[in-house]
Design an enzyme around this catalytic site. Structure first.
Site, PDB file in Angstrom:
ATOM      1  N   GLU A   1      -6.752   4.697   7.872  1.00 52.78           N
ATOM      2  CA  GLU A   1      -6.471   6.108   7.615  1.00 52.78           C
ATOM      3  C   GLU A   1      -7.863   6.874   7.068  1.00 52.78           C
ATOM      4  OE1 GLU A   1      -2.727   5.807   5.528  1.00 52.78           O
ATOM      5  OE2 GLU A   1      -1.974   5.146   7.559  1.00 52.78           O
TER       6      GLU A   1
ATOM      7  N   GLY B   1       2.602   2.582  10.517  1.00 50.87           N
ATOM      8  CA  GLY B   1       3.695   3.693  10.300  1.00 50.87           C
ATOM      9  C   GLY B   1       4.404   4.018  11.628  1.00 50.87           C
TER      10      GLY B   1
ATOM     11  N   ASN C   1       0.970  -1.325  -0.069  1.00 49.02           N
ATOM     12  CA  ASN C   1      -0.053   0.155  -0.020  1.00 49.02           C
ATOM     13  C   ASN C   1       0.834   1.156   0.005  1.00 49.02           C
ATOM     14  OD1 ASN C   1      -1.772   2.087   0.548  1.00 49.02           O
ATOM     15  ND2 ASN C   1      -2.390   1.458   2.719  1.00 49.02           N
TER      16      ASN C   1
ATOM     17  N   SER D   1       3.534  -1.867  10.047  1.00 50.67           N
ATOM     18  CA  SER D   1       5.196  -1.844  10.375  1.00 50.67           C
ATOM     19  C   SER D   1       5.436  -3.292  10.140  1.00 50.67           C
ATOM     20  CB  SER D   1       5.550  -1.289  11.678  1.00 50.67           C
ATOM     21  OG  SER D   1       5.056  -0.198  11.931  1.00 50.67           O
TER      22      SER D   1
ATOM     23  N   GLU E   1      -5.007  -4.823  10.631  1.00 52.06           N
ATOM     24  CA  GLU E   1      -4.106  -3.936  10.924  1.00 52.06           C
ATOM     25  C   GLU E   1      -4.143  -3.255  12.206  1.00 52.06           C
ATOM     26  OE1 GLU E   1      -2.199  -2.635   6.887  1.00 52.06           O
ATOM     27  OE2 GLU E   1      -3.971  -1.536   7.083  1.00 52.06           O
TER      28      GLU E   1
ATOM     29  N   HIS F   1      -9.512   1.148   5.083  1.00 46.84           N
ATOM     30  CA  HIS F   1      -8.298   1.265   5.760  1.00 46.84           C
ATOM     31  C   HIS F   1      -8.433   2.193   6.911  1.00 46.84           C
ATOM     32  CE1 HIS F   1      -4.085   2.435   6.303  1.00 46.84           C
ATOM     33  NE2 HIS F   1      -3.689   1.492   5.834  1.00 46.84           N
TER      34      HIS F   1
ATOM     35  N   LYS G   1       0.001   4.422  -0.317  1.00 47.80           N
ATOM     36  CA  LYS G   1      -0.349   5.582   0.265  1.00 47.80           C
ATOM     37  C   LYS G   1      -0.449   6.696  -0.641  1.00 47.80           C
ATOM     38  CE  LYS G   1      -0.143   3.251   4.641  1.00 47.80           C
ATOM     39  NZ  LYS G   1      -0.026   3.503   6.297  1.00 47.80           N
TER      40      LYS G   1
HETATM   41  P1  PGA Z   1       2.903   0.546   7.531  1.00 44.25           P
HETATM   42  O1  PGA Z   1       1.422   0.454   6.852  1.00 44.25           O
HETATM   43  O2  PGA Z   1       3.613  -0.822   6.991  1.00 44.25           O
HETATM   44  O3  PGA Z   1       3.743   1.586   7.033  1.00 44.25           O
HETATM   45  O4  PGA Z   1       2.646   0.184   8.874  1.00 44.25           O
HETATM   46  C1  PGA Z   1       0.557  -0.465   6.772  1.00 44.25           C
HETATM   47  C2  PGA Z   1      -0.682  -0.083   6.249  1.00 44.25           C
HETATM   48  O5  PGA Z   1      -1.271   1.155   6.513  1.00 44.25           O
HETATM   49  O6  PGA Z   1      -1.503  -0.686   5.214  1.00 44.25           O
END
Ligand code: PGA
Length: 248
Positions: A96, A171, A9, A210, A165, A94, A11
């Site tokens: 976010e 992140g 992803n 992460s 997640e 997601h 983003k």
């Molecule tokens: P990250 O993001 O690996 O940077 O923690 C995962 C995601 O949001 O899909």
């Protein structure tokens, strides 16, 4: 019997040049036999991805969609538009986007629209740190899963992928331990089992938050972790390639 899936992803990151670099790096790559790999760049790069990923093991995915087929929805993109550019998978729900107000009901409608266009919806679920500290992890993630799976016609459920997640791990560099991830994902598998045992046996569950080359193998070794949804570490081709290698 569940085909492992690694999804990157991106983003709101990347460039057309990065798309081409991934296409070149994965062309002729020797990956574990049955692995599926999807890169999810921002919308404007999907046409470039369709060109650059042709003949490579990479598929192109998208990060969200609008559930309406067309109309006055400024800035939005429909499922059929994604399909027209060769997209195979799309994230729905997601965290976010949930944080910006996306509801379980909207996520359900997005999953339906994706399925109507023959896309695989990757349903993202996960608890915040406050919810985890309050002991509500299981309740939160099962509510998010149920909001989409329960109203779906049984024959369509098996086409979904679910990504667990934990919001506090996205992140932040904080990864759920393999035990924590397995506990949450085992709870999801158990919930699916109560709905339908064939569904539970076949549906793929991804861990996200992460995940990187250094921790992927121990997470992917757990029985209910069938792949990963990778954010930051999916932006570096060598790192992403190394994660794919550990998914064999
Ligand atoms: P990250 O993001 O690996 O940077 O923690 C995962 C995601 O949001 O899909």
């Amino acid at each position: 019997m569940r085909t492992p899936l690694i999804a990157g992803n991106w983003k709101m990151n990347g460039s057309a040049e990065k798309i081409r670099a991934f296409g070149e790096a994965f062309a002729g790559a020797r990956l574990p036999g049955t692995l599926e790999v999807v890169v999810m760049p921002p919308f404007p790069y999907l046409a470039e991805a369709q060109r650059a990923f042709a003949g490579t093991p990479l598929a192109a995915g998208a990060q969200t969609l609008n559930p309406e087929p067309a109309g006055a929805h400024t800035g939005e993109v429909s499922a059929s538009m994604l399909a027209e550019f060769g997209v195979t998978h799309v994230l729905v729900g997601h965290s976010e986007r949930r944080q910006q107000g996306e509801t379980d009901e909207q996520v359900y409608r997005q999953a339906c629209a994706a399925l109507d266009a023959d896309l695989v919806p990757v349903l993202c679920v996960g608890e915040t740190l406050e919810q985890r500290n309050a002991g509500a992890t299981r309740e939160v993630i099962l509510r998010q899963v149920a909001a989409v799976l329960e109203p779906l016609e049984p024959a369509r459920r098996e086409r979904l992928v679910i990504a667990y997640e934990p919001v506090w791990a996205i992140g932040t560099g904080l990864t759920a331990t393999p035990d924590e991830a397995q506990a949450a994902m085992g709870a999801i598998r158990g919930w699916l089992e109560a709905l339908n045992s064939d569904l539970a046996a076949g549906l793929r569950l991804l861990y996200g938050g992460s995940m990187k080359a250094g921790n992927a193998a121990e997470l992917l070794a757990r029985p209910d972790i069938d792949g990963g949804l990778i954010g930051g570490a999916s932006l570096q081709v060598d790192e992403f390639f190394a994660i794919c290698q550990s998914a064999g």
